[in-house]
Design an enzyme around this catalytic site. Structure first.
Site, PDB file in Angstrom:
ATOM      1  N   ASP A  42       0.867  -1.168   0.000  1.00 23.26           N
ATOM      2  CA  ASP A  42       0.000   0.000   0.000  1.00 23.26           C
ATOM      3  C   ASP A  42       0.912   1.228   0.000  1.00 23.26           C
ATOM      4  OD1 ASP A  42      -2.382   1.603   0.358  1.00 23.26           O
ATOM      5  OD2 ASP A  42      -1.853   1.757   2.480  1.00 23.26           O
ATOM      6  N   ASP A  67      -0.133   5.032   0.968  1.00 22.04           N
ATOM      7  CA  ASP A  67      -0.333   6.059   1.994  1.00 22.04           C
ATOM      8  C   ASP A  67      -0.227   5.474   3.395  1.00 22.04           C
ATOM      9  OD1 ASP A  67      -0.851   7.523  -0.249  1.00 22.04           O
ATOM     10  OD2 ASP A  67      -3.003   7.708   0.086  1.00 22.04           O
TER      11      ASP A  67
END
Length: 271
Positions: free
Chosen positions: A16, A18
């Site tokens: 991922d 963020d």
């Protein structure tokens, strides 16, 4: 007598973006340069700054992310795609360099040393995620794709890389490239990415929100904390692949796996 060497399975590490690789929302981080480029007004800049504050304070649950998606797609309807790409390209290092986690850079380097493909899987738009992935030396990215007509965003989304859709994308990549997902890795901070984490044999919760922490404890997933920023340009030369392709030869897997296990043990949070 010939010696038969068993071929190691092809694997990948899915990250991922963020709060896993970088400390902020990648899209909202570009609020000011978008304002300076005339794409948004001052009110939108302030709203983006507030959203960044709330994102850093408590993370974003599925309802918040859905509202953010609606807000951002509504805001960018009609934007010139070439202008967006130009702004991101010109400000990428200034915006992203200071907020990249050193721990994430180390892990990416370890996975690439093991011959694994590194894939960034993000809900943010591909116009932002793609250049960040190139900076990090990622082999590929999965990101939200918006519909473009006559060079401008229509406000419609062709792929919203969120929740279960991330897991779908990972399985599609695995089928396309022959990844053994049971021997692959995934990293995320959000409970909305539980489907993605469940898709691989080695899931890790990074800077986990409360719901993901609970899910990780229930499933005995390692918990990692990333907190140290690093000037990316000082580290990036060792991360770029020699050839800008998604395939990589799988070598040294056992050595890197041992290194990652050590790293996880060193970073694990005691619940």
């Amino acid at each position: 007598m010939l010696t038969v060497v068993a071929e190691l399975p092809r694997t990948a590490a899915f990250f991922d973006l963020d709060k896993t690789i970088i400390a902020k929302s990648s899209v909202l981080a570009f609020g000011r340069p978008f304002y300076q480029g005339g794409l948004i007004n001052r009110r939108a800049v302030l709203r983006s700054a507030y959203a960044q504050f709330m994102f850093a304070l408590a993370g974003a649950d599925s309802d918040q992310i859905e509202r953010m998606r609606a807000y951002l797609t509504g805001m960018c309807t009609g934007w010139d795609v070439a202008q967006v790409r130009e702004i991101v390209s010109e400000t990428l290092h200034e915006i992203i360099d200071p907020i990249v986690y050193n721990e994430a850079v180390e892990l990416i380097s370890m996975h690439k040393a093991a011959g694994r493909d590194v894939v960034i899987v993000s809900t943010s738009g591909e116009e932002v995620v793609g250049p960040i992935g190139a900076m990090l030396g990622a082999d590929d990215v999965v990101a939200t794709r918006m519909v473009v007509q006559d060079g401008r965003y229509t406000g419609e989304i062709s792929r919203y890389a969120f929740g279960e859709e991330k897991a779908v994308a990972i399985r599609e990549l695995a089928e396309l490239r022959g990844y053994d997902l049971s021997a692959s890795y995934a990293y995320s901070d959000s409970a909305t990415d539980v489907p993605m984490l469940e898709s691989v044999g080695h899931p890790y919760a990074v800077n986990a929100d409360r719901a993901l922490r609970r899910a990780a404890v229930e499933r005995d997933w390692p918990l990692l904390t990333f907190s140290n920023a690093v000037p990316l340009r000082e580290r990036i030369s060792g991360l770029r692949p020699e050839h800008p392709v998604t395939a990589a030869t799988v070598v040294g897997a056992s050595m890197a796996a041992a290194g990652i296990a050590w790293y996880a043990a060193r970073r694990r949070i005691r619940a």
